[in-house]
Scaffold this motif. Structure first.
Motif, PDB file in Angstrom:
ATOM      1  N   LEU A  92       0.835  -1.199   0.000  1.00 34.31           N
ATOM      2  CA  LEU A  92       0.000   0.000   0.000  1.00 34.31           C
ATOM      3  C   LEU A  92       0.873   1.253   0.000  1.00 34.31           C
ATOM      4  CD1 LEU A  92      -2.864   1.370   0.469  1.00 34.31           C
ATOM      5  CD2 LEU A  92      -2.269   1.273   2.890  1.00 34.31           C
ATOM      6  N   ILE A  93       1.865   1.287   0.854  1.00 32.29           N
ATOM      7  CA  ILE A  93       2.734   2.461   0.957  1.00 32.29           C
ATOM      8  C   ILE A  93       3.529   2.667  -0.324  1.00 32.29           C
ATOM      9  CG2 ILE A  93       4.742   3.408   2.166  1.00 32.29           C
ATOM     10  CD1 ILE A  93       3.563   2.028   4.732  1.00 32.29           C
ATOM     11  N   VAL A  94       4.094   1.606  -0.860  1.00 32.13           N
ATOM     12  CA  VAL A  94       4.900   1.724  -2.076  1.00 32.13           C
ATOM     13  C   VAL A  94       4.059   2.178  -3.263  1.00 32.13           C
ATOM     14  CG1 VAL A  94       6.264   0.408  -3.760  1.00 32.13           C
ATOM     15  CG2 VAL A  94       6.678   0.111  -1.313  1.00 32.13           C
ATOM     16  N   THR A  95       2.879   1.586  -3.445  1.00 29.46           N
ATOM     17  CA  THR A  95       2.045   1.993  -4.579  1.00 29.46           C
ATOM     18  C   THR A  95       1.548   3.429  -4.415  1.00 29.46           C
ATOM     19  OG1 THR A  95       0.073   0.968  -3.609  1.00 29.46           O
ATOM     20  CG2 THR A  95       1.309  -0.340  -5.191  1.00 29.46           C
ATOM     21  N   ASP A  96       1.274   3.838  -3.187  1.00 32.80           N
ATOM     22  CA  ASP A  96       0.833   5.207  -2.977  1.00 32.80           C
ATOM     23  C   ASP A  96       1.964   6.210  -3.178  1.00 32.80           C
ATOM     24  OD1 ASP A  96      -1.801   4.590  -2.688  1.00 32.80           O
ATOM     25  OD2 ASP A  96      -1.724   4.517  -0.508  1.00 32.80           O
ATOM     26  N   LEU A  97       3.186   5.840  -2.845  1.00 33.52           N
ATOM     27  CA  LEU A  97       4.320   6.718  -3.144  1.00 33.52           C
ATOM     28  C   LEU A  97       4.474   6.900  -4.654  1.00 33.52           C
ATOM     29  CD1 LEU A  97       6.957   5.573  -0.501  1.00 33.52           C
ATOM     30  CD2 LEU A  97       5.717   7.753  -0.579  1.00 33.52           C
ATOM     31  N   ALA A  98       4.281   5.810  -5.401  1.00 31.46           N
ATOM     32  CA  ALA A  98       4.337   5.911  -6.864  1.00 31.46           C
ATOM     33  C   ALA A  98       3.206   6.792  -7.384  1.00 31.46           C
ATOM     34  CB  ALA A  98       4.266   4.519  -7.489  1.00 31.46           C
ATOM     35  N   LEU A  99       2.015   6.658  -6.820  1.00 33.10           N
ATOM     36  CA  LEU A  99       0.883   7.487  -7.234  1.00 33.10           C
ATOM     37  C   LEU A  99       1.148   8.965  -6.929  1.00 33.10           C
ATOM     38  CD1 LEU A  99      -1.980   7.792  -8.363  1.00 33.10           C
ATOM     39  CD2 LEU A  99      -2.840   7.315  -6.051  1.00 33.10           C
ATOM     40  N   ILE A 100       1.701   9.250  -5.763  1.00 28.96           N
ATOM     41  CA  ILE A 100       2.008  10.638  -5.404  1.00 28.96           C
ATOM     42  C   ILE A 100       3.056  11.212  -6.365  1.00 28.96           C
ATOM     43  CG2 ILE A 100       3.102  12.079  -3.633  1.00 28.96           C
ATOM     44  CD1 ILE A 100       1.620  10.263  -1.545  1.00 28.96           C
ATOM     45  N   ALA A 101       4.055  10.426  -6.713  1.00 32.26           N
ATOM     46  CA  ALA A 101       5.050  10.899  -7.689  1.00 32.26           C
ATOM     47  C   ALA A 101       4.381  11.212  -9.024  1.00 32.26           C
ATOM     48  CB  ALA A 101       6.148   9.854  -7.858  1.00 32.26           C
ATOM     49  N   LEU A 102       3.482  10.362  -9.466  1.00 37.15           N
ATOM     50  CA  LEU A 102       2.761  10.593 -10.723  1.00 37.15           C
ATOM     51  C   LEU A 102       1.884  11.850 -10.637  1.00 37.15           C
ATOM     52  CD1 LEU A 102       1.923   9.684 -13.557  1.00 37.15           C
ATOM     53  CD2 LEU A 102       0.166   8.253 -12.479  1.00 37.15           C
ATOM     54  N   ILE A 103       1.227  12.025  -9.514  1.00 34.67           N
ATOM     55  CA  ILE A 103       0.387  13.209  -9.308  1.00 34.67           C
ATOM     56  C   ILE A 103       1.209  14.483  -9.488  1.00 34.67           C
ATOM     57  CG2 ILE A 103      -0.784  14.539  -7.484  1.00 34.67           C
ATOM     58  CD1 ILE A 103      -1.889  11.779  -6.486  1.00 34.67           C
ATOM     59  N   TRP A 104       2.383  14.530  -8.878  1.00 38.07           N
ATOM     60  CA  TRP A 104       3.218  15.728  -8.971  1.00 38.07           C
ATOM     61  C   TRP A 104       3.830  15.890 -10.355  1.00 38.07           C
ATOM     62  CZ3 TRP A 104       2.992  19.794  -5.966  1.00 38.07           C
ATOM     63  CH2 TRP A 104       2.369  19.649  -4.736  1.00 38.07           C
ATOM     64  N   LEU A 105       4.134  14.799 -11.012  1.00 40.62           N
ATOM     65  CA  LEU A 105       4.636  14.869 -12.393  1.00 40.62           C
ATOM     66  C   LEU A 105       3.570  15.480 -13.310  1.00 40.62           C
ATOM     67  CD1 LEU A 105       6.791  14.115 -14.538  1.00 40.62           C
ATOM     68  CD2 LEU A 105       5.623  11.924 -14.750  1.00 40.62           C
ATOM     69  N   VAL A 106       2.351  15.012 -13.181  1.00 42.54           N
ATOM     70  CA  VAL A 106       1.252  15.552 -13.985  1.00 42.54           C
ATOM     71  C   VAL A 106       1.015  17.019 -13.646  1.00 42.54           C
ATOM     72  CG1 VAL A 106      -1.237  15.401 -14.406  1.00 42.54           C
ATOM     73  CG2 VAL A 106       0.151  13.328 -14.372  1.00 42.54           C
ATOM     74  N   ALA A 107       1.054  17.369 -12.382  1.00 40.43           N
ATOM     75  CA  ALA A 107       0.856  18.766 -11.970  1.00 40.43           C
ATOM     76  C   ALA A 107       1.921  19.663 -12.589  1.00 40.43           C
ATOM     77  CB  ALA A 107       0.892  18.885 -10.448  1.00 40.43           C
ATOM     78  N   GLU A 108       3.152  19.214 -12.572  1.00 41.02           N
ATOM     79  CA  GLU A 108       4.252  19.996 -13.147  1.00 41.02           C
ATOM     80  C   GLU A 108       4.056  20.191 -14.648  1.00 41.02           C
ATOM     81  OE1 GLU A 108       7.633  22.232 -13.572  1.00 41.02           O
ATOM     82  OE2 GLU A 108       6.660  21.630 -11.707  1.00 41.02           O
ATOM     83  N   ARG A 109       3.675  19.137 -15.334  1.00 43.61           N
ATOM     84  CA  ARG A 109       3.459  19.247 -16.777  1.00 43.61           C
ATOM     85  C   ARG A 109       2.289  20.160 -17.114  1.00 43.61           C
ATOM     86  NH1 ARG A 109       5.140  13.667 -19.729  1.00 43.61           N
ATOM     87  NH2 ARG A 109       7.250  13.669 -18.894  1.00 43.61           N
ATOM     88  N   ARG A 110       1.236  20.080 -16.319  1.00 42.26           N
ATOM     89  CA  ARG A 110       0.076  20.949 -16.587  1.00 42.26           C
ATOM     90  C   ARG A 110       0.384  22.394 -16.275  1.00 42.26           C
ATOM     91  NH1 ARG A 110      -5.177  17.330 -14.980  1.00 42.26           N
ATOM     92  NH2 ARG A 110      -5.129  16.147 -16.914  1.00 42.26           N
ATOM     93  N   ALA A 111       1.176  22.620 -15.241  1.00 41.25           N
ATOM     94  CA  ALA A 111       1.503  23.991 -14.843  1.00 41.25           C
ATOM     95  C   ALA A 111       2.416  24.674 -15.850  1.00 41.25           C
ATOM     96  CB  ALA A 111       2.147  23.983 -13.468  1.00 41.25           C
ATOM     97  N   THR A 112       3.220  23.907 -16.572  1.00 41.77           N
ATOM     98  CA  THR A 112       4.157  24.500 -17.521  1.00 41.77           C
ATOM     99  C   THR A 112       3.575  24.647 -18.923  1.00 41.77           C
ATOM    100  OG1 THR A 112       5.170  22.329 -17.938  1.00 41.77           O
ATOM    101  CG2 THR A 112       6.189  23.726 -16.266  1.00 41.77           C
ATOM    102  N   ARG A 113       2.336  24.272 -19.117  1.00 38.56           N
ATOM    103  CA  ARG A 113       1.688  24.443 -20.432  1.00 38.56           C
ATOM    104  C   ARG A 113       1.392  25.883 -20.706  1.00 38.56           C
ATOM    105  NH1 ARG A 113      -2.937  19.935 -20.967  1.00 38.56           N
ATOM    106  NH2 ARG A 113      -1.648  18.132 -20.714  1.00 38.56           N
TER     107      ARG A 113
END
Length: 113
Positions: A92-113
């Motif tokens: 649970l912890i490992v998959t959620d850490l991966a999800l949080i990393a993906l969330i921030w990656l998507v946020a960064e990409r959307r913010a730089t558009r």
């Protein structure tokens, strides 16, 4: 990422709602038995709303911060109050850490558009 919120919210907590999710919520101290299902459905609808927000792309950093806070809070509460009910807490912890990393990656990409 929005699909994770829709799945966890609508499928796991609302339609039809998973027994393991119900058991975790039932382990919350001082929560009366009659309140378990209404609370679970409310959490599920809130998660679906977060999925809509994440999908919209609006205010991506705020959305990422809220998603991170929700994931950490839900999992901390689950591990604190219902550790015996959660299968494979390490996974649970490992998959959620991966999800949080993906969330921030998507946020960064959307913010730089």
């Amino acid at each position: 990422m929005s699909l994770v919120w829709f799945y966890e919210g609508l499928w796991c907590k609302v339609f039809p709602g998973r027994a393991d999710q119900r058991a975790i919520i039932a382990d919350i101290p001082c929560l009366p038995g009659w309140a378990v299902v209404p609370l679970m459905v409310s959490i599920g609808l809130a998660e679906a709303a977060v999925g809509i927000w994440a999908f919209s792309g609006r205010r991506p950093y705020l959305a990422a911060a809220v998603q991170t806070w929700l994931i950490v809070s839900f999992n901390a509460g689950g591990l604190l109050f219902a550790a015996g009910t959660i299968d494979e807490p390490g996974r649970l912890i490992v998959t959620d850490l991966a999800l949080i990393a993906l969330i921030w990656l998507v946020a960064e990409r959307r913010a730089t558009r």
